[in-house]
Design a protein around this motif. Sequence first.
Motif, PDB file in Angstrom:
ATOM      1  N   PHE A  76       6.999  -4.940  10.471  1.00 41.46           N
ATOM      2  CA  PHE A  76       7.898  -4.139  11.291  1.00 41.46           C
ATOM      3  C   PHE A  76       7.185  -2.862  11.717  1.00 41.46           C
ATOM      4  O   PHE A  76       6.470  -2.241  10.921  1.00 41.46           O
ATOM      5  N   ALA A  77       7.394  -2.463  12.959  1.00 35.98           N
ATOM      6  CA  ALA A  77       6.858  -1.207  13.467  1.00 35.98           C
ATOM      7  C   ALA A  77       7.992  -0.194  13.595  1.00 35.98           C
ATOM      8  O   ALA A  77       9.076  -0.526  14.085  1.00 35.98           O
ATOM      9  N   VAL A  78       7.738   1.025  13.143  1.00 37.11           N
ATOM     10  CA  VAL A  78       8.745   2.079  13.229  1.00 37.11           C
ATOM     11  C   VAL A  78       8.726   2.672  14.637  1.00 37.11           C
ATOM     12  O   VAL A  78       7.760   3.316  15.037  1.00 37.11           O
ATOM     13  N   GLU A  79       9.785   2.449  15.376  1.00 37.31           N
ATOM     14  CA  GLU A  79       9.904   3.020  16.715  1.00 37.31           C
ATOM     15  C   GLU A  79      10.455   4.449  16.656  1.00 37.31           C
ATOM     16  O   GLU A  79       9.922   5.356  17.308  1.00 37.31           O
ATOM     17  N   THR A  80      11.528   4.649  15.892  1.00 38.73           N
ATOM     18  CA  THR A  80      12.097   5.989  15.726  1.00 38.73           C
ATOM     19  C   THR A  80      12.639   6.120  14.314  1.00 38.73           C
ATOM     20  O   THR A  80      13.052   5.132  13.691  1.00 38.73           O
ATOM     21  N   ILE A  81      12.644   7.345  13.814  1.00 36.75           N
ATOM     22  CA  ILE A  81      13.276   7.661  12.537  1.00 36.75           C
ATOM     23  C   ILE A  81      13.892   9.045  12.673  1.00 36.75           C
ATOM     24  O   ILE A  81      13.274   9.963  13.218  1.00 36.75           O
ATOM     25  N   ALA A  82      15.132   9.176  12.232  1.00 34.68           N
ATOM     26  CA  ALA A  82      15.856  10.435  12.398  1.00 34.68           C
ATOM     27  C   ALA A  82      16.731  10.678  11.178  1.00 34.68           C
ATOM     28  O   ALA A  82      17.168   9.737  10.498  1.00 34.68           O
ATOM     29  N   SER A 146       2.871   0.230  12.122  1.00 31.53           N
ATOM     30  CA  SER A 146       3.155  -1.156  11.732  1.00 31.53           C
ATOM     31  C   SER A 146       2.995  -1.379  10.234  1.00 31.53           C
ATOM     32  O   SER A 146       2.773  -2.508   9.784  1.00 31.53           O
ATOM     33  N   SER A 147       3.091  -0.300   9.461  1.00 33.76           N
ATOM     34  CA  SER A 147       3.049  -0.411   8.005  1.00 33.76           C
ATOM     35  C   SER A 147       4.134   0.477   7.420  1.00 33.76           C
ATOM     36  O   SER A 147       4.210   1.668   7.725  1.00 33.76           O
ATOM     37  N   PHE A 148       4.984  -0.117   6.583  1.00 37.29           N
ATOM     38  CA  PHE A 148       6.052   0.623   5.923  1.00 37.29           C
ATOM     39  C   PHE A 148       6.143   0.110   4.493  1.00 37.29           C
ATOM     40  O   PHE A 148       6.425  -1.068   4.274  1.00 37.29           O
ATOM     41  N   GLY A 149       5.895   0.976   3.522  1.00 39.88           N
ATOM     42  CA  GLY A 149       5.847   0.551   2.133  1.00 39.88           C
ATOM     43  C   GLY A 149       7.026   1.049   1.318  1.00 39.88           C
ATOM     44  O   GLY A 149       7.523   2.163   1.536  1.00 39.88           O
ATOM     45  N   ALA A 150       7.499   0.229   0.389  1.00 37.94           N
ATOM     46  CA  ALA A 150       8.476   0.645  -0.620  1.00 37.94           C
ATOM     47  C   ALA A 150       7.699   0.981  -1.887  1.00 37.94           C
ATOM     48  O   ALA A 150       7.061   0.110  -2.480  1.00 37.94           O
ATOM     49  N   ASN A 151       7.731   2.255  -2.282  1.00 37.95           N
ATOM     50  CA  ASN A 151       6.981   2.749  -3.434  1.00 37.95           C
ATOM     51  C   ASN A 151       7.950   3.141  -4.538  1.00 37.95           C
ATOM     52  O   ASN A 151       8.861   3.948  -4.298  1.00 37.95           O
ATOM     53  N   VAL A 152       7.759   2.587  -5.738  1.00 35.75           N
ATOM     54  CA  VAL A 152       8.729   2.749  -6.813  1.00 35.75           C
ATOM     55  C   VAL A 152       8.082   3.442  -8.018  1.00 35.75           C
ATOM     56  O   VAL A 152       7.009   3.033  -8.463  1.00 35.75           O
TER      57      VAL A 152
END
Length: 338
Positions: A76-82, A146-152
Amino acid sequence: MTDREPIRIGPLQTDCYVFEGDGTRPIVEENLKIYFDADEPVYLPEDVRRWRQEIEEEQRTRAVAGADRRWNHPRFAVETIAVTRSDDVEDPIVEIRFSPSDYFTYLAAQQLDDRRLEEGDGAGFTLREHYLAGRDPVTVNGFLSSSFGANVAVVTGKDNRMLFSRRSPTVGGNAGFWNSSANEGLSGKHDLKDGVPDLFGAARRALREELAVHQSDACDLELLSFGMDLGHHQWAAFFLAVLPDLSEAELRDRWSRGVDDKWEHAEFRFVPAEPDAVLDFLLAPANCEQWTPCGPALFFHAIVRLMVRRLGDTGEGRLAVERAIAPAVARAEAEAAG
């Protein structure tokens, strides 16, 4: 000081920019708003499209030759974040709009400094020079994200121990560096729920695949914050997972019997989940230059959250950790001086 200044904890500084959150207030799952149109792939400039095609052809050639290859898979690519706040108690609300991407697009876009563009008004510049230099990294073109990680960050409830994991020498990025307890890149194959990317699901998958913490295990999972690795332009969500029914010894016993992705970690270290112990590990001279960009921010927010829960006050919980920094820096300096 800039608006996108990376995190500092005493002498420890990485390329991680904290976009939202400080560990005091979690972002509850219903306040995470995700939007995704599976039929609208992320836009790629012509040069990047060509680079992606070259990567695909190279990997196909390697496969035919029987050589090691990289597998393409949906991302998934991040297009927007708010970020907004709720009207009543001003709880954080985070809205993210994703577009379909894939691993080969990620590899092409990671050539931030390696190749120069040949097409359009960016000809002669690198990706970083043309798309990132002097611009807000949060709002740039989606293909770069195009990189989004879940870090725990994991804490064992029975004995109050926080877990640090060192990445294996065989992993792709940041090999051999200290990192989150467990992490997974958001996957288009594994992390879709009701048709949209599922960040909490990715965090639970990281716990299962890397630490053998399963769905039936009691787990208090909270989303604390969001950050970006500015050097690689990669997004990260930071989670705290408290495991009330498990101890360090019980987790290690499980690992001895096998873990799905055991190869991803070379070493585990548990320390007391207290500000002094966590900061000492972060700032230890032997560790200070061996952190992934987002690891320190994750663990700082995790220990803040634990102190808020313990003291019952957001301000006092944060200050309990802030006050522990200077003594930890002094201990690290004394250790370095021998």
